[in-house]
Enzyme design. Structure first.
Site, mmCIF file in Angstrom:
data_model
loop_
_atom_site.group_PDB
_atom_site.id
_atom_site.type_symbol
_atom_site.label_atom_id
_atom_site.label_comp_id
_atom_site.label_asym_id
_atom_site.label_seq_id
_atom_site.Cartn_x
_atom_site.Cartn_y
_atom_site.Cartn_z
ATOM 1 C CB THR A 1 -8.701 1.161 6.493
ATOM 2 O OG1 THR A 1 -8.014 1.487 5.287
ATOM 3 C CG2 THR A 1 -10.168 0.928 6.179
ATOM 4 C CG ASP B 1 -2.111 -0.944 1.050
ATOM 5 O OD1 ASP B 1 -2.391 -1.349 -0.093
ATOM 6 O OD2 ASP B 1 -2.751 -1.278 2.071
ATOM 7 C CE1 TYR C 1 -1.639 8.616 13.466
ATOM 8 C CE2 TYR C 1 -1.240 10.403 11.895
ATOM 9 C CZ TYR C 1 -1.140 9.886 13.174
ATOM 10 O OH TYR C 1 -0.544 10.626 14.168
#
Length: 266
Positions: free
Chosen positions: A163, A51, A165
């Site tokens: 979803t 990611d 920090y």
């Protein structure tokens, strides 16, 4: 996908990665795809990593609106942006050739710091204290003065960034089909002297958020844009809104956002 054949691969360049990716390069060429060295010539940009690498690929290629982004993971960890795994690149190419994929659109945040050029975020923009001292921010929603925040900082996240920090600080997970952004507090002070809402809140995509620093000896906060910190000092104002642009990504038809959330967290 027949009208999208120019591929640009974004990855960490090393001898090991070049050897690992060579079979994928060869397979793409064998199936009629063209590999380009300049992302501006591509109509599909492929990040190889996780990611974090996907966020870097989108940022470094300028949040392009005229191409598709695709994420490939190289390990067994679940990913929220990457639908494909390097060990299954045969399946990936087959899916692209036979239209077993769909285009998914992710909202993007636009942030202007001190009324300068905008920065764009796929996950979040955060403003945090850079010293061991609280930061004070006046929070405005549109033209409404909302609250004076005192604490470690604030996170403003997109639905997909909810979803990341944001979730680690007890913010809500938001469906990316909802055009909105979320504001979440970092260690706010709430007592007889100081008072904030004390919870995250979600704003419509039509709203605008203004954060103004209060001069209390801590006017050098850190501004984070996704997974990068900006070298900007003397922050006076951060204006945030939902951007008109979206990031178009390639997804497998049987792999929804909530499928990935379930694999990642449950």
């Amino acid at each position: 996908m027949t009208n999208r054949s120019n591929l640009f691969f974004y990855y960490k360049h090393s001898v090991e990665h070049e050897e690992q990716l060579q079979p994928l390069f060869n397979l793409a060429k064998e199936n009629g795809f063209h590999l380009v060295d300049n992302h501006e010539q591509a109509n599909i940009i492929v990040s190889v990593g996780g990611d974090g690498m996907f966020l870097q690929a989108v940022r470094k290629t300028g949040f392009r609106q005229d191409c598709l982004y695709m994420g490939i993971t190289v390990n067994e960890h679940a990913s929220l942006y990457c639908d494909f795994h390097l060990s299954n690149f045969n399946e990936m190419v087959r899916s692209m050739l036979h239209d077993d994929i769909e285009v998914r659109k992710f909202p993007v945040i636009e942030a202007r710091i001190n009324k300068t050029m905008p920065f764009y975020c796929l996950n979040e923009v955060s403003i945090r204290s850079s010293i061991i001292k609280t930061i004070t921010l006046d929070v405005f929603i549109d033209d409404l003065y909302f609250e004076r925040f005192r604490g470690d900082g604030l996170i403003v996240s997109t639905p997909t960034g909810s979803t990341a920090y944001n979730k680690s600080t007890k913010g809500a997970v938001v469906d990316p089909k909802i055009p909105c952004f979320q504001v979440t507090e970092l260690a706010s002070l709430n007592n007889n002297r100081f008072r904030t809402l004390g919870s995250s809140f979600i704003l419509s995509g039509e709203r605008k958020l203004y954060l103004q620093t209060v001069d209390d000896g801590n006017d050098h906060p850190i501004i984070g844009i996704d997974n990068e910190a900006l070298p900007i000092r003397n922050i006076e104002e951060v204006a945030v809104k939902l951007s008109d642009c979206v990031i178009k990504t390639v997804k497998l038809k049987n792999n929804s956002y909530w499928d990935r959330v379930k694999r990642t967290f449950l």
